[in-house]
Design a protein around this motif. Structure first.
Motif, short mmCIF file in Angstrom:
data_model
loop_
_atom_site.label_atom_id
_atom_site.label_comp_id
_atom_site.label_asym_id
_atom_site.label_seq_id
_atom_site.Cartn_x
_atom_site.Cartn_y
_atom_site.Cartn_z
N GLU A 1 37.24 39.08 45.90
CA GLU A 1 36.16 38.73 44.99
C GLU A 1 35.66 37.40 45.28
OE1 GLU A 1 34.54 41.31 44.03
OE2 GLU A 1 35.91 42.73 43.26
N LYS A 2 36.51 36.66 45.55
CA LYS A 2 35.77 35.22 45.42
C LYS A 2 35.61 34.73 47.04
CE LYS A 2 39.37 33.45 43.09
NZ LYS A 2 40.32 32.47 42.76
N SER B 1 51.57 42.67 41.80
CA SER B 1 51.02 41.23 41.59
C SER B 1 50.35 40.70 42.66
CB SER B 1 51.88 40.42 40.92
OG SER B 1 52.98 40.29 42.21
N ILE B 2 51.17 40.98 44.10
CA ILE B 2 50.47 40.58 45.42
C ILE B 2 49.02 41.35 45.60
CG2 ILE B 2 50.87 40.65 48.02
CD1 ILE B 2 53.99 40.86 47.21
N ALA B 3 48.98 42.30 45.30
CA ALA B 3 47.60 43.30 45.50
C ALA B 3 46.49 42.54 44.50
CB ALA B 3 47.65 44.53 45.24
N MET B 4 47.09 42.13 43.37
CA MET B 4 46.02 41.63 42.46
C MET B 4 45.54 40.25 43.00
SD MET B 4 47.56 42.52 38.71
CE MET B 4 47.19 44.43 37.83
N PHE C 1 38.87 38.31 34.19
CA PHE C 1 39.05 37.55 35.45
C PHE C 1 39.14 36.25 35.31
CE2 PHE C 1 37.47 41.98 36.70
CZ PHE C 1 38.78 42.57 37.12
N ASP C 2 38.41 35.62 34.21
CA ASP C 2 38.29 33.97 34.56
C ASP C 2 39.79 33.63 33.79
OD1 ASP C 2 35.81 33.94 34.98
OD2 ASP C 2 34.93 33.79 33.14
#
Length: 263
Positions: free
Chosen positions: A164-165, A154-157, A137-138
């Motif tokens: 998460e942030k 990709s939109i969902a990701m 994820f970094d």
């Protein structure tokens, strides 16, 4: 960008070469210049398409080989049961090895970046999605500003990483911006389900109901209809995207419940 620059230079060369010709009207020199530019751009596009297609076929072949290896491993575990921990670790190892091969193949696109200014962002998006599968994820977060978000996955990701942030305001803005482009029924399912899930986690139940109500106008997906019904009846704990399967669990927000293996 380089394609346009070269095309303009070629057009100017052709114009300069034909303009001094006796009896050759200047208008025809301009026409010849534009014709040379057009032909050059068409030829470059054909060459780029051919090279891109070859790389795409390599990626698809690697994906098929990786899937075949994973399926073979699964069949092996069915014949000779073992612990779920060992099974999952082995399958993850096979997947990661396949993804590493694909990430190396994506480097073959780099010489083409100069000829198509959008290609780099498109390849970065593919790279980001494969890195996401590896849960790096970094690297995903570092790459996302260089991506384009046109497809539902990709939109969902992007939304999942913002969640998460804990960047909730950005999620609201990003979803509203992208939701307008999710016109196809299948495209709307994952982003709308994810956004509703995020709203439920924030206890913004009315907003979640409104989101799913909008989704129902675009798709008749059973998961969306069922979750809408749960929220309307205030059964908030029964909200679940588990039935979306791999598409949902690929976002790494929840872990699937594994069936107990018989010894």
């Amino acid at each position: 960008m380089l394609t346009m620059i070269c095309a303009v230079i070629l057009g100017l060369i052709v114009y300069s070469a034909t303009d001094p010709i006796p009896g050759f009207h200047p208008v025809w020199s301009i026409v010849c210049g534009f014709a040379a530019m057009t032909v050059f751009q068409i030829l470059v596009s054909l060459v780029l398409r051919r090279k891109s297609l070859k790389i795409t076929q390599m990626i698809q072949q690697t994906m098929m080989e990786t899937q075949a290896k994973i399926q073979a491993r699964q069949n092996q575990f069915m014949r000779k049961p073992t612990s779920q921990k060992i099974m999952l670790a082995t399958l993850e190892k096979e997947q990661n090895e396949g993804i590493e091969k694909i990430l190396d193949i994506l480097n073959l696109y780099k010489p083409l970046y100069l000829w198509n200014f959008m290609l780099k962002k498109q390849v970065n998006t593919m790279r980001m999605m494969f890195l996401y599968q590896q849960k790096k994820f970094d690297q995903v977060d570092e790459l996302m500003p260089q991506c384009v978000f046109f497809d539902s996955q990709s939109i969902a990701m992007k939304m999942a990483r913002l969640y998460e942030k804990k960047e909730f305001t950005q999620i609201d803005r990003f979803f509203k911006k992208k939701a307008r482009r999710l016109r196809k029924p299948d495209d709307a399912v994952l982003p709308y389900s994810l956004y509703a899930w995020i709203l439920v986690k924030q206890e913004r139940y009315d907003d979640a109901i409104s989101t799913l109500n909008n989704a129902k106008q675009k798709t008749s997906n059973e998961v969306i209809a069922k979750n809408w019904e749960m929220l309307v009846n205030k059964k908030y704990k029964h909200f679940s995207n588990a039935q979306l399967g791999d598409a949902w669990y690929a976002l790494a927000l929840e872990n699937p419940k594994l069936p107990k293996m018989q010894q």
